[in-house]
Scaffold this motif. Structure first.
Motif, PDB file in Angstrom:
ATOM      1  N   ALA A   1       0.831  -1.210   0.000  1.00 51.63           N
ATOM      2  CA  ALA A   1       0.000   0.000   0.000  1.00 51.63           C
ATOM      3  C   ALA A   1       0.864   1.258   0.000  1.00 51.63           C
ATOM      4  O   ALA A   1       0.626   2.189  -0.777  1.00 51.63           O
ATOM      5  CB  ALA A   1      -0.928  -0.013   1.207  1.00 51.63           C
ATOM      6  N   TRP A   2       1.876   1.299   0.882  1.00 49.85           N
ATOM      7  CA  TRP A   2       2.756   2.460   0.920  1.00 49.85           C
ATOM      8  C   TRP A   2       3.547   2.602  -0.377  1.00 49.85           C
ATOM      9  O   TRP A   2       3.798   3.715  -0.855  1.00 49.85           O
ATOM     10  CB  TRP A   2       3.712   2.364   2.108  1.00 49.85           C
ATOM     11  CG  TRP A   2       3.057   2.605   3.433  1.00 49.85           C
ATOM     12  CD1 TRP A   2       2.879   1.711   4.448  1.00 49.85           C
ATOM     13  CD2 TRP A   2       2.485   3.842   3.889  1.00 49.85           C
ATOM     14  NE1 TRP A   2       2.233   2.293   5.511  1.00 49.85           N
ATOM     15  CE2 TRP A   2       1.978   3.614   5.195  1.00 49.85           C
ATOM     16  CE3 TRP A   2       2.343   5.108   3.335  1.00 49.85           C
ATOM     17  CZ2 TRP A   2       1.352   4.599   5.946  1.00 49.85           C
ATOM     18  CZ3 TRP A   2       1.720   6.100   4.073  1.00 49.85           C
ATOM     19  CH2 TRP A   2       1.231   5.844   5.358  1.00 49.85           C
ATOM     20  N   ARG A   3       3.924   1.464  -0.968  1.00 48.91           N
ATOM     21  CA  ARG A   3       4.646   1.516  -2.234  1.00 48.91           C
ATOM     22  C   ARG A   3       3.747   2.076  -3.339  1.00 48.91           C
ATOM     23  O   ARG A   3       4.220   2.776  -4.240  1.00 48.91           O
ATOM     24  CB  ARG A   3       5.156   0.122  -2.603  1.00 48.91           C
ATOM     25  CG  ARG A   3       6.222  -0.458  -1.673  1.00 48.91           C
ATOM     26  CD  ARG A   3       7.566   0.188  -1.922  1.00 48.91           C
ATOM     27  NE  ARG A   3       8.220  -0.302  -3.112  1.00 48.91           N
ATOM     28  CZ  ARG A   3       9.181  -1.230  -3.120  1.00 48.91           C
ATOM     29  NH1 ARG A   3       9.602  -1.776  -1.976  1.00 48.91           N
ATOM     30  NH2 ARG A   3       9.743  -1.619  -4.245  1.00 48.91           N
ATOM     31  N   ALA A   4       2.456   1.782  -3.271  1.00 49.09           N
ATOM     32  CA  ALA A   4       1.514   2.324  -4.256  1.00 49.09           C
ATOM     33  C   ALA A   4       1.405   3.846  -4.116  1.00 49.09           C
ATOM     34  O   ALA A   4       1.363   4.577  -5.116  1.00 49.09           O
ATOM     35  CB  ALA A   4       0.148   1.674  -4.097  1.00 49.09           C
ATOM     36  N   PHE A   5       1.373   4.327  -2.865  1.00 51.45           N
ATOM     37  CA  PHE A   5       1.347   5.774  -2.642  1.00 51.45           C
ATOM     38  C   PHE A   5       2.649   6.422  -3.131  1.00 51.45           C
ATOM     39  O   PHE A   5       2.638   7.520  -3.703  1.00 51.45           O
ATOM     40  CB  PHE A   5       1.129   6.082  -1.165  1.00 51.45           C
ATOM     41  CG  PHE A   5      -0.276   5.842  -0.706  1.00 51.45           C
ATOM     42  CD1 PHE A   5      -1.346   6.481  -1.313  1.00 51.45           C
ATOM     43  CD2 PHE A   5      -0.542   4.979   0.343  1.00 51.45           C
ATOM     44  CE1 PHE A   5      -2.651   6.273  -0.885  1.00 51.45           C
ATOM     45  CE2 PHE A   5      -1.837   4.757   0.777  1.00 51.45           C
ATOM     46  CZ  PHE A   5      -2.898   5.401   0.160  1.00 51.45           C
ATOM     47  N   ALA A   6       3.756   5.739  -2.887  1.00 53.89           N
ATOM     48  CA  ALA A   6       5.041   6.250  -3.362  1.00 53.89           C
ATOM     49  C   ALA A   6       5.062   6.307  -4.888  1.00 53.89           C
ATOM     50  O   ALA A   6       5.581   7.271  -5.476  1.00 53.89           O
ATOM     51  CB  ALA A   6       6.180   5.377  -2.842  1.00 53.89           C
ATOM     52  N   TRP A   7       4.501   5.302  -5.528  1.00 48.75           N
ATOM     53  CA  TRP A   7       4.431   5.296  -6.986  1.00 48.75           C
ATOM     54  C   TRP A   7       3.598   6.475  -7.492  1.00 48.75           C
ATOM     55  O   TRP A   7       3.954   7.101  -8.504  1.00 48.75           O
ATOM     56  CB  TRP A   7       3.817   3.985  -7.480  1.00 48.75           C
ATOM     57  CG  TRP A   7       3.631   3.951  -8.970  1.00 48.75           C
ATOM     58  CD1 TRP A   7       4.539   3.564  -9.903  1.00 48.75           C
ATOM     59  CD2 TRP A   7       2.458   4.357  -9.690  1.00 48.75           C
ATOM     60  NE1 TRP A   7       4.011   3.693 -11.174  1.00 48.75           N
ATOM     61  CE2 TRP A   7       2.734   4.177 -11.063  1.00 48.75           C
ATOM     62  CE3 TRP A   7       1.207   4.829  -9.317  1.00 48.75           C
ATOM     63  CZ2 TRP A   7       1.804   4.470 -12.051  1.00 48.75           C
ATOM     64  CZ3 TRP A   7       0.277   5.123 -10.302  1.00 48.75           C
ATOM     65  CH2 TRP A   7       0.571   4.947 -11.655  1.00 48.75           C
ATOM     66  N   ALA A   8       2.503   6.775  -6.799  1.00 47.26           N
ATOM     67  CA  ALA A   8       1.658   7.908  -7.189  1.00 47.26           C
ATOM     68  C   ALA A   8       2.441   9.222  -7.116  1.00 47.26           C
ATOM     69  O   ALA A   8       2.357  10.063  -8.026  1.00 47.26           O
ATOM     70  CB  ALA A   8       0.417   7.973  -6.311  1.00 47.26           C
ATOM     71  N   ALA A   9       3.207   9.389  -6.046  1.00 48.19           N
ATOM     72  CA  ALA A   9       4.022  10.600  -5.915  1.00 48.19           C
ATOM     73  C   ALA A   9       5.068  10.669  -7.017  1.00 48.19           C
ATOM     74  O   ALA A   9       5.316  11.740  -7.606  1.00 48.19           O
ATOM     75  CB  ALA A   9       4.690  10.644  -4.543  1.00 48.19           C
ATOM     76  N   PHE A  10       5.698   9.546  -7.320  1.00 52.33           N
ATOM     77  CA  PHE A  10       6.700   9.501  -8.383  1.00 52.33           C
ATOM     78  C   PHE A  10       6.068   9.797  -9.743  1.00 52.33           C
ATOM     79  O   PHE A  10       6.641  10.527 -10.562  1.00 52.33           O
ATOM     80  CB  PHE A  10       7.371   8.122  -8.399  1.00 52.33           C
ATOM     81  CG  PHE A  10       8.427   7.960  -9.456  1.00 52.33           C
ATOM     82  CD1 PHE A  10       9.706   8.450  -9.250  1.00 52.33           C
ATOM     83  CD2 PHE A  10       8.136   7.311 -10.651  1.00 52.33           C
ATOM     84  CE1 PHE A  10      10.684   8.308 -10.232  1.00 52.33           C
ATOM     85  CE2 PHE A  10       9.115   7.158 -11.631  1.00 52.33           C
ATOM     86  CZ  PHE A  10      10.388   7.660 -11.414  1.00 52.33           C
ATOM     87  N   ALA A  11       4.878   9.235  -9.979  1.00 46.49           N
ATOM     88  CA  ALA A  11       4.194   9.462 -11.252  1.00 46.49           C
ATOM     89  C   ALA A  11       3.838  10.934 -11.427  1.00 46.49           C
ATOM     90  O   ALA A  11       3.992  11.499 -12.520  1.00 46.49           O
ATOM     91  CB  ALA A  11       2.936   8.595 -11.338  1.00 46.49           C
ATOM     92  N   ILE A  12       3.366  11.576 -10.365  1.00 47.30           N
ATOM     93  CA  ILE A  12       3.030  13.008 -10.442  1.00 47.30           C
ATOM     94  C   ILE A  12       4.284  13.821 -10.775  1.00 47.30           C
ATOM     95  O   ILE A  12       4.244  14.744 -11.593  1.00 47.30           O
ATOM     96  CB  ILE A  12       2.406  13.491  -9.124  1.00 47.30           C
ATOM     97  CG1 ILE A  12       1.037  12.847  -8.929  1.00 47.30           C
ATOM     98  CG2 ILE A  12       2.292  15.012  -9.092  1.00 47.30           C
ATOM     99  CD1 ILE A  12       0.409  13.128  -7.582  1.00 47.30           C
TER     100      ILE A  12
END
Length: 260
Positions: free
Chosen positions: A100-111
């Motif tokens: 879950a935290w990795r998914a949030f990190a991916w979202a930040a990276f994608a932005i």
């Protein structure tokens, strides 16, 4: 005969002439001001033909100058810089292995990567290029990519040599650009843009907790990113050498012409 004195008649004639045709100096001043864009602030000529800023004109001009740095392109760049510490915190939360935290990190990276695509385009399209943007944009790019690679290697998901090759190339080419900037600017090539896109996709896939064939696919995408990183890096070195040689030759030719 109307009984009007000749002096009065002459004065009336001069007044009419002044109203219909401004003085030569005033006309030149108005033309130059128009060419320089002085009418943007609402400036109007007074009785002597001298341009005077309209009410609030100076304030409007000052607002434009102050807003030049705080444009949408620079705001996107600053957002990308602010996302770096947030990304690291999300990436390492709960030991760094929680999906879950990795998914949030991916979202930040994608932005961050999406803003990287838009800020430069907006700056060039709408003439929003500033000295701050020229410096901050490459720093933001290297910061988010470097943070992602270092976190992945620290967590054991990516070999350190891959991180070393990518970061070494990015820092080396940035330094090389500064070394040859006196001779000219090395333009971004299509290969460099493809490299950036491939790196972003590969790192993004490694940030997510993928398994199965997707985990195998991300390895191949990262391999392609490493190859493009090395090949485009060598091409930039070649361009820098050619640019330096041309710059030195042009300076020598100019020096010889001056002596002659």
């Amino acid at each position: 005969m109307t009984g009007v004195p000749a002096s009065a008649a002459g004065g009336s004639g001069r007044a009419k002439g002044a109203a219909t045709s401004p003085a030569p100096g005033a006309s030149a001043s108005a033309d130059v001001s128009a060419e320089m864009g002085a009418d943007v602030t609402g400036a109007t000529p007074d009785e002597q033909g001298t341009l005077r800023p309209a009410r609030g004109g100076k304030i409007a001009a000052a607002a434009v100058n102050q807003a030049s740095v705080w444009n949408v392109a620079n705001l996107l760049t600053m957002l990308r810089l602010l996302l770096v510490p947030g990304f690291v915190a999300l990436m390492l939360a709960d030991g760094g292995y929680d999906p879950a935290w990795r998914a949030f990190a991916w979202a930040a990276f994608a932005i961050a990567m999406i803003t990287d695509l838009f800020d430069g385009h907006l700056a060039r399209t709408y003439n929003l290029v500033t000295d701050f943007g020229k410096i901050a944009d490459p720093i933001a790019d290297k910061a988010i990519m470097g943070a992602a690679l270092i976190c992945l290697s620290a967590l054991g998901d990516l070999p350190w040599w891959v991180t070393g090759v990518i970061l070494g190339r990015e820092l080396g080419i940035t330094l090389l650009r500064f070394l040859v900037i006196r001779y000219g600017v090395i333009p971004a090539s299509r290969g460099g843009k493809l490299k950036t896109l491939t790196q972003g996709v590969a790192v993004g896939m490694y940030i997510l907790a993928l398994t199965g064939w997707l985990a195998t696919l991300r390895w191949w995408v990262m391999a392609a990113a490493v190859v493009l990183t090395v090949v485009t890096g060598l091409d930039y070195v070649r361009q820098a050498i050619v640019l330096r040689r041309q710059g030195i030759a042009e300076r020598r030719a100019a020096s010889e012409e001056t002596r002659a």
